[in-house]
Design an enzyme around this catalytic site. Structure first.
Site, short mmCIF file in Angstrom:
data_model
loop_
_atom_site.label_atom_id
_atom_site.label_comp_id
_atom_site.label_asym_id
_atom_site.label_seq_id
_atom_site.Cartn_x
_atom_site.Cartn_y
_atom_site.Cartn_z
N LYS A 68 0.80 -1.23 0.00
CA LYS A 68 0.00 0.00 0.00
C LYS A 68 0.84 1.28 0.00
CE LYS A 68 -4.30 -1.49 2.14
NZ LYS A 68 -5.23 -1.26 3.26
N ASP A 104 -10.01 3.40 2.09
CA ASP A 104 -10.10 2.85 3.44
C ASP A 104 -10.73 3.85 4.42
OD1 ASP A 104 -9.08 0.30 3.01
OD2 ASP A 104 -7.01 0.91 3.35
P1 NDP Z 1 0.80 -1.83 8.67
O1 NDP Z 1 1.82 -2.85 8.35
O2 NDP Z 1 0.80 -0.52 7.95
O3 NDP Z 1 0.82 -1.51 10.26
C1 NDP Z 1 0.86 -2.57 11.17
C2 NDP Z 1 0.57 -2.05 12.57
O4 NDP Z 1 0.48 -3.18 13.45
C3 NDP Z 1 1.66 -1.14 13.15
O5 NDP Z 1 1.06 -0.18 13.99
C4 NDP Z 1 2.50 -2.14 13.94
O6 NDP Z 1 3.23 -1.55 15.00
C5 NDP Z 1 1.42 -2.99 14.55
N1 NDP Z 1 1.89 -4.29 15.00
C6 NDP Z 1 2.35 -5.32 14.25
N2 NDP Z 1 2.68 -6.37 15.03
C7 NDP Z 1 2.43 -5.98 16.31
C8 NDP Z 1 2.58 -6.61 17.58
N3 NDP Z 1 3.06 -7.86 17.68
N4 NDP Z 1 2.22 -5.93 18.69
C9 NDP Z 1 1.72 -4.67 18.59
N5 NDP Z 1 1.57 -4.02 17.42
C10 NDP Z 1 1.92 -4.67 16.30
O7 NDP Z 1 -0.60 -2.60 8.45
P2 NDP Z 1 -2.03 -1.92 8.14
O8 NDP Z 1 -2.16 -0.70 8.96
O9 NDP Z 1 -2.23 -1.85 6.68
O10 NDP Z 1 -3.02 -3.08 8.68
C11 NDP Z 1 -3.29 -3.22 10.07
C12 NDP Z 1 -4.50 -4.12 10.23
O11 NDP Z 1 -5.64 -3.49 9.65
C13 NDP Z 1 -4.37 -5.47 9.51
O12 NDP Z 1 -4.89 -6.46 10.37
C14 NDP Z 1 -5.24 -5.31 8.28
O13 NDP Z 1 -5.79 -6.54 7.87
C15 NDP Z 1 -6.33 -4.39 8.82
N6 NDP Z 1 -7.01 -3.61 7.77
C16 NDP Z 1 -8.35 -3.73 7.66
C17 NDP Z 1 -9.04 -3.03 6.71
C18 NDP Z 1 -10.50 -3.20 6.60
O14 NDP Z 1 -11.08 -2.74 5.61
N7 NDP Z 1 -11.17 -3.82 7.56
C19 NDP Z 1 -8.36 -2.12 5.78
C20 NDP Z 1 -6.94 -2.03 6.00
C21 NDP Z 1 -6.30 -2.78 6.95
P3 NDP Z 1 4.79 -1.12 14.78
O15 NDP Z 1 4.76 0.17 14.02
O16 NDP Z 1 5.29 -0.99 16.16
O17 NDP Z 1 5.43 -2.24 14.00
#
Ligand code: NDP
Length: 285
Positions: A68, A104
């Site tokens: 993305k 989104d």
């Molecule tokens: P990104 O990769 O951009 O961000 C991931 C986020 O998750 C960061 O804040 C990261 O923190 C955090 N994270 C990852 N692993 C852990 C952990 N073990 N403990 C705590 N925090 C963690 O992903 P997206 O923002 O694109 O997606 C996030 C979620 O949103 C996904 O599950 C995705 O499926 C969902 N989503 C749903 C949509 C919908 O339409 N329903 C649309 C878009 C996304 P850090 O920065 O510290 O790594």
């Protein structure tokens, strides 16, 4: 393949529910378009985008994890919203040019409206996460009239960078970064009228980003994660008396907004919802 196509670019993509509900939408209005998931490894992304641009039968695309953000500079232009959110989830074609967009935020806004069902937007929101989904949610919260946002992220520096961006774009808002510490998160959540979970926790492992003590009656909770059945977070929040929804509506509504951009026609939402639920039930087996 000789017909018009829309592609879903991601890695991996085989578990996505988008092909099921988007194809049902095209079929229901008799548009001869094929919606196909395409697994694109990060190293192949630039080549694939060039191939899409050169193929006039490709009407557009959806973009999902992990492309993305990386896809944005490969496109010919971006909408203001995609620039502000810093992520592209939808591509449309304008002649030989590919335009990067983000639906989104619209999907989140629709899901929030459904949850509030005419009630006032809470003034104070806690957002867990600082990635693409969190940015889209925050963009929607700002337009929905939230006055104060706390952003908590595992890596605090990322939350602090996002806070700086939000302050610049929306100086009227009170926004601050919060450390990823359970005790502090419970306090933040308890005073927030709206809690948004936007990390990947719970996507495949049933992990609970906040304990039961964070939730209460009179609080709204949106888990952007979608998993067949109830996510652990939604289950816990509801058990504590909060009104909670998972990422289903956001996913459907961002897809509906993309469909309307590609076709210029209203999305057949009920058809998409039924196809989504049928595919999700199947995925659960
Ligand atoms: P990104 O990769 O951009 O961000 C991931 C986020 O998750 C960061 O804040 C990261 O923190 C955090 N994270 C990852 N692993 C852990 C952990 N073990 N403990 C705590 N925090 C963690 O992903 P997206 O923002 O694109 O997606 C996030 C979620 O949103 C996904 O599950 C995705 O499926 C969902 N989503 C749903 C949509 C919908 O339409 N329903 C649309 C878009 C996304 P850090 O920065 O510290 O790594």
């Amino acid at each position: 393949m000789s017909g018009r196509r829309i592609l879903l670019l991601g890695h991996p993509v085989e578990h996505s529910l988008s092909p099921a509900f988007q194809q049902a939408a095209f079929d229901s209005i008799g548009l001869p378009v094929t919606y196909e998931a395409m697994d694109v490894a990060p190293a192949d992304l630039a080549r694939v985008v060039a191939e899409l641009r050169a193929d006039p039968l490709v009407m557009g695309a959806n973009v999902t994890v992990p492309h993305k953000e990386k896809i944005a500079p490969l496109l010919d232009s971006l909408t203001d919203e995609a620039v502000q959110i810093g992520a592209v989830n939808t591509i449309t074609r304008a002649g030989s040019r590919l335009v990067g967009r983000n639906t989104d935020a619209a999907g989140f806004r629709g899901a929030l409206n459904g949850l509030l069902d005419g009630r006032r937007t809470p003034r104070h929101a806690l957002v867990l996460g600082a990635g693409g989904a969190a940015k889209a949610a925050i963009s929607a919260l700002v337009t929905a009239g939230v006055a104060q946002i706390s952003i908590a992220n595992r890596h605090l520096a990322r939350a602090e960078r996002l806070v700086a961006e939000v302050r610049k774009a929306s100086p009227h808002l009170t926004v601050r970064a919060a450390p990823w510490h359970e005790g502090l998160l419970i306090e933040e959540a308890q005073i927030a009228g709206l809690v948004v979970h936007a990390t990947t926790l719970g996507l495949s492992d049933g992990a609970l980003p906040l304990p039961a003590a964070a939730f209460r009656a009179g609080q709204f909770v949106i888990d952007v994660v979608y998993a067949p059945g109830e996510t652990a977070l939604v289950h816990t929040a509801r058990a504590a008396g909060a009104e909670a929804i998972d990422g289903r509506e956001m996913l459907l509504l961002q897809g509906a907004a993309a469909f309307e951009l590609w076709t210029g026609r209203p999305a057949p939402l009920e058809v998409m919802r039924a196809a989504f639920d049928a595919a999700a039930g199947h995925a659960q087996k």
